[in-house]
Motif scaffolding. Structure first.
Motif, mmCIF file in Angstrom:
data_model
loop_
_atom_site.group_PDB
_atom_site.id
_atom_site.type_symbol
_atom_site.label_atom_id
_atom_site.label_comp_id
_atom_site.label_asym_id
_atom_site.label_seq_id
_atom_site.Cartn_x
_atom_site.Cartn_y
_atom_site.Cartn_z
ATOM 1 N N UNK A 119 0.799 -1.221 0.000
ATOM 2 C CA UNK A 119 0.000 0.000 0.000
ATOM 3 C C UNK A 119 0.827 1.265 0.000
ATOM 4 N N UNK A 120 2.153 1.140 0.156
ATOM 5 C CA UNK A 120 3.043 2.298 0.108
ATOM 6 C C UNK A 120 3.873 2.223 -1.165
ATOM 7 N N UNK A 121 3.514 3.064 -2.121
ATOM 8 C CA UNK A 121 4.287 3.162 -3.358
ATOM 9 C C UNK A 121 5.271 4.309 -3.278
ATOM 10 N N UNK A 122 6.004 4.569 -4.355
ATOM 11 C CA UNK A 122 6.997 5.646 -4.348
ATOM 12 C C UNK A 122 6.423 7.009 -3.973
ATOM 13 N N UNK A 123 5.222 7.337 -4.460
ATOM 14 C CA UNK A 123 4.633 8.653 -4.168
ATOM 15 C C UNK A 123 4.351 8.817 -2.675
ATOM 16 N N UNK A 124 3.735 7.811 -2.071
ATOM 17 C CA UNK A 124 3.440 7.896 -0.637
ATOM 18 C C UNK A 124 4.715 7.853 0.194
ATOM 19 N N UNK A 125 5.683 7.046 -0.233
ATOM 20 C CA UNK A 125 6.956 6.967 0.480
ATOM 21 C C UNK A 125 7.678 8.317 0.444
ATOM 22 N N UNK A 126 7.636 8.959 -0.716
ATOM 23 C CA UNK A 126 8.250 10.286 -0.838
ATOM 24 C C UNK A 126 7.544 11.310 0.048
ATOM 25 N N UNK A 127 6.232 11.210 0.166
ATOM 26 C CA UNK A 127 5.476 12.118 1.022
ATOM 27 C C UNK A 127 5.920 11.977 2.476
#
Length: 252
Positions: A101-109
């Motif tokens: 459920x954690x992709x690059x966009x959410x991880x970057x956030x």
């Protein structure tokens, strides 16, 4: 202010794609029944202090996965980080992407939020009055406690005892960095300061100085003396602890 909060709350309620629970009839019904417990509504109605770290993280993440809502996901992330924001701040994007459920966009956030928190703490470094090793620790810690490799930071202190500048002067590997008397002296002379303090971190978690730490510190202390520069302390930082060479009578 009240009008703005009401409007913001209404906007949040209308964003169905950002809802806490997965979109299904049963969970949607549960969402409506427990709307006041959603992190965004809770933030607006009760303030940030009412939210746990996982709930605040859930606002950043936004949505969960089928079978796991966003708060459960964020509780899992915080549990993996020992429920400590300092540990979470050391997680890089690739590590965070391991969670379903954690992709690059959410991880970057998440990573960006942690970096903003670190930079905010750094803004309080300068012009801090140094009266004890604790004052030095509080000034150095924001820039060192979340580092995953060893770094050496140098504080320049004015005649009134205020920290005027903190600068990273060396970066190393996980357990090794370089303390160089020439760098310390040249930086002090370049900026025109005659009083300095050193700090470096131990990513492994121990604040006990190594033999290399002790010998390098004494070499720098003596080199500064020759140039009439006063080294008032060397702080070792690990997590939320520190070791002071001055407090332990190691600056001789």
């Amino acid at each position: 202010m009240t009008l703005r909060l009401v409007t913001a709350k209404k906007d949040i309620e209308e964003q169905e794609d950002d809802c806490l629970l997965d979109v299904s009839s049963n969970e949607s019904s549960l969402k409506r029944k427990n709307k006041e417990t959603l992190p965004r509504e809770k933030f607006l109605s009760s303030g940030a202090d009412a939210l746990s770290n996982a709930e605040l993280l859930a606002i950043l993440v936004g949505s969960g996965t089928p079978g796991q809502n966003v708060i459960e996901l964020c509780k899992e992330i915080m549990h993996d980080a020992e429920d400590k924001l300092g540990v979470l701040a050391k997680r890089d994007v690739n590590y965070l992407c391991r969670f379903k459920g954690i992709g690059p966009a959410k991880a970057l956030t998440i990573a960006a939020a942690m970096e903003l928190a670190t930079r905010r703490r750094k803004e309080t470094d300068t012009y801090k009055k140094v009266k004890s090793s604790m004052d030095l620790y509080q000034a150095f810690a924001p820039g060192l406690q979340d580092c995953t490799s060893e770094e050496v930071h140098l504080a320049m202190i004015d005649g009134a005892g205020n920290i005027r500048k903190i600068e990273c002067i060396s970066k190393g590997s996980f357990d090794c960095t370089l303390l160089d008397v020439r760098v310390v002296v040249s930086k002090a002379l370049l900026y025109g300061f005659t009083t300095v303090a050193l700090a470096h971190n131990h990513p492994g978690g121990s604040i006990t100085p190594s033999m290399a730490d002790i010998s390098s510190t004494l070499e720098i202390y003596r080199g500064c003396q020759l140039m009439r520069i006063r080294l008032i302390d060397h702080i070792i930082i690990a997590d939320n602890k520190y070791y002071s060479f001055s407090d332990n009578d190691k600056l001789e």
